[in-house]
Enzyme design. Structure first.
Site, PDB file in Angstrom:
ATOM      1  N   CYS A 244       0.764  -1.321   0.113  1.00 38.86           N
ATOM      2  CA  CYS A 244      -0.093  -0.082   0.058  1.00 38.86           C
ATOM      3  C   CYS A 244       0.632   1.250   0.097  1.00 38.86           C
ATOM      4  CB  CYS A 244      -1.070  -0.098   1.384  1.00 38.86           C
ATOM      5  SG  CYS A 244      -0.209  -0.039   2.720  1.00 38.86           S
TER       6      CYS A 244
ATOM      7  N   HIS B 131      -3.121   0.317   6.961  1.00 37.21           N
ATOM      8  CA  HIS B 131      -3.112   0.379   5.707  1.00 37.21           C
ATOM      9  C   HIS B 131      -3.354   1.828   5.269  1.00 37.21           C
ATOM     10  CE1 HIS B 131      -4.534  -1.216   1.776  1.00 37.21           C
ATOM     11  NE2 HIS B 131      -5.955  -0.591   2.019  1.00 37.21           N
TER      12      HIS B 131
ATOM     13  N   HIS C 174      -5.967   1.559  -3.781  1.00 34.24           N
ATOM     14  CA  HIS C 174      -5.368   1.058  -2.694  1.00 34.24           C
ATOM     15  C   HIS C 174      -4.959  -0.323  -3.023  1.00 34.24           C
ATOM     16  CE1 HIS C 174      -8.443  -1.644  -0.362  1.00 34.24           C
ATOM     17  NE2 HIS C 174      -8.969  -1.376  -1.633  1.00 34.24           N
TER      18      HIS C 174
END
Length: 250
Positions: free
Chosen positions: A136, A207, A219
């Site tokens: 990410c 994240h 993402h």
């Protein structure tokens, strides 16, 4: 590579099958020598991570001229992660050897392939997840480089760092990357970084996605391909804060 080196690499690849083998070609007294190394990747049948101690020992033997690894059951062509690691490594030659089960039931070498740095940046969509390589944060770095012309620093990150009870990598480093914290209630702008907490034992954001505008987030989740999704629902419930880059902050 001469036949002696190829034979040494082939023996190593066969011995490690179905794991990926990895090693280094080192220059000693004008001759290349193959140094087998340990693959410490979390999923060694799918990717490789060369043990740092082995790399250091190889450097003591002589200049490193190539990185070598195998593709068990696959083609001798670089994956997106291979090409990304090649760009990061500073080593001009990479070698892939493929091997697999043959028609007679034996395991044997199929083909060889050599490549080097080309300035490669993986497409933002459809990347395979390899933590520390294509994850990410790397998607954020690529987005800012490709879409904004901004080079963000990279940070070393161990597998599952969010479970060690101490690390808080996003909040520890966002200022170094040129971001400011505008809070979870901020009115979102394209390019904002959405920090989320998903099953984190450290109780920290682990994240991140990029808000693209019009209710869409880009993402890269663990174990999935990078892609777009609608921003809302469970994602907003996981949101901890929003980061905005100083160069695009009003």
């Amino acid at each position: 590579m001469n036949d002696t080196i190829k034979s040494a690499i082939a023996d190593h690849a066969l011995a490690e099958y179905p794991r990926e083998c990895c090693g280094l070609l080192v220059l000693q007294e004008g001759h290349e020598v193959y140094v087998p190394c340990r693959n410490i990747a979390a999923r060694p049948t799918e990717d490789f991570r060369l043990a740092p101690e082995d790399y250091a020992l190889a450097e003591d033997l002589g200049p490193i001229v190539a990185v070598v690894h195998s593709h068990p059951g696959g083609m001798a062509r670089p994956s997106g992660a291979d090409r990304k690691m090649c760009e990061q490594s500073g080593i001009d030659k990479w070698v892939i050897v493929s091997l697999g089960v043959q028609s007679d039931g034996s395991t044997a070498i199929d083909e060889w392939f050599e490549f080097g740095p080309t300035g490669y940046i993986a497409p933002l969509l459809g990347r395979q997840f390899v933590h520390g390589v294509h994850d990410c944060y790397d998607l954020i770095r690529s987005y800012y480089q490709l879409e904004r012309g901004i080079l963000l620093p990279d940070f070393e990150r161990r597998d599952n760092w969010w479970e060690d009870g101490a690390s808080n990598l996003y909040l520890d480093h966002y200022r170094e990357a040129g971001f400011v914290d505008v809070g979870p209630a901020a009115t979102l702008q394209a390019g904002d970084i959405l920090l989320m907490q998903i099953r984190s034992k450290n109780d920290v954001p682990n994240h991140a996605g990029i808000y693209l505008g019009d209710g869409v987030m880009l993402h890269h989740m663990h174990g999935r391909l990078s892609g777009r999704t609608v921003w809302g629902g469970m994602w907003t419930q996981c949101l901890r804060t929003v980061l905005r880059h100083e160069e695009v902050t009003p």
